[in-house]
Design a protein around this motif. Sequence first.
Motif, PDB file in Angstrom:
ATOM      1  N   PHE A  23       0.816  -1.208   0.000  1.00 22.29           N
ATOM      2  CA  PHE A  23       0.000   0.000   0.000  1.00 22.29           C
ATOM      3  C   PHE A  23       0.852   1.262   0.000  1.00 22.29           C
ATOM      4  O   PHE A  23       1.858   1.345   0.698  1.00 22.29           O
ATOM      5  CB  PHE A  23      -0.920   0.029   1.230  1.00 22.29           C
ATOM      6  N   SER A  24       0.378   2.234  -0.772  1.00 24.52           N
ATOM      7  CA  SER A  24       1.023   3.531  -0.858  1.00 24.52           C
ATOM      8  C   SER A  24      -0.026   4.598  -0.543  1.00 24.52           C
ATOM      9  O   SER A  24      -1.154   4.525  -1.028  1.00 24.52           O
ATOM     10  CB  SER A  24       1.577   3.742  -2.269  1.00 24.52           C
ATOM     11  N   LEU A  25       0.352   5.572   0.271  1.00 21.46           N
ATOM     12  CA  LEU A  25      -0.541   6.685   0.564  1.00 21.46           C
ATOM     13  C   LEU A  25      -0.258   7.792  -0.439  1.00 21.46           C
ATOM     14  O   LEU A  25       0.806   8.396  -0.434  1.00 21.46           O
ATOM     15  CB  LEU A  25      -0.332   7.184   1.996  1.00 21.46           C
ATOM     16  N   ASP A  26      -1.214   8.014  -1.324  1.00 20.97           N
ATOM     17  CA  ASP A  26      -1.076   8.972  -2.428  1.00 20.97           C
ATOM     18  C   ASP A  26      -1.260  10.400  -1.929  1.00 20.97           C
ATOM     19  O   ASP A  26      -1.954  10.645  -0.940  1.00 20.97           O
ATOM     20  CB  ASP A  26      -2.133   8.637  -3.488  1.00 20.97           C
ATOM     21  N   ASP A  27      -0.643  11.338  -2.647  1.00 18.77           N
ATOM     22  CA  ASP A  27      -0.809  12.774  -2.393  1.00 18.77           C
ATOM     23  C   ASP A  27      -0.483  13.158  -0.948  1.00 18.77           C
ATOM     24  O   ASP A  27      -1.143  14.013  -0.358  1.00 18.77           O
ATOM     25  CB  ASP A  27      -2.227  13.242  -2.731  1.00 18.77           C
ATOM     26  N   PHE A  28       0.547  12.531  -0.388  1.00 24.22           N
ATOM     27  CA  PHE A  28       0.865  12.812   1.003  1.00 24.22           C
ATOM     28  C   PHE A  28       1.212  14.286   1.193  1.00 24.22           C
ATOM     29  O   PHE A  28       1.953  14.869   0.429  1.00 24.22           O
ATOM     30  CB  PHE A  28       2.018  11.948   1.520  1.00 24.22           C
ATOM     31  N   GLY A  29       0.662  14.854   2.245  1.00 21.96           N
ATOM     32  CA  GLY A  29       0.902  16.255   2.568  1.00 21.96           C
ATOM     33  C   GLY A  29      -0.249  17.162   2.186  1.00 21.96           C
ATOM     34  O   GLY A  29      -0.236  18.344   2.496  1.00 21.96           O
TER      35      GLY A  29
END
Length: 119
Positions: A23-29
Amino acid sequence: MLLENVEDIIATMNALKEIGIRFSLDDFGTGYSSLQYLKRLPLDQLKIDQSFIRDIAVNSSDRAIVRTIIAMAHSLNLDVIAEGVETKEQQKLLLSKGCTHYQGYLFSQPVRLSSSRRY
């Protein structure tokens, strides 16, 4: 979806992780990304939002934010990918800060998935 049913989402993600899904957390920030997610979700990677990458070569605030995200991710044993990398200068700055994975027009325009598979 995540905000409505966090505990069920975490359980489902853990089950999927057991069979090899990453899993990757997209658009972090930006948007709904939260430090709480880093603590609770079984993530493998953070994707730094392109809004921080766009002006990284000329904006010291963007450089500081990117440097912090990369350091935090590495401290949490997460991979990092920068999205929206369009210039060699951006890539060089990211590499100097420890980010080795990129996506953006510097490497390729978006590619459509083929509707038919060849075996």
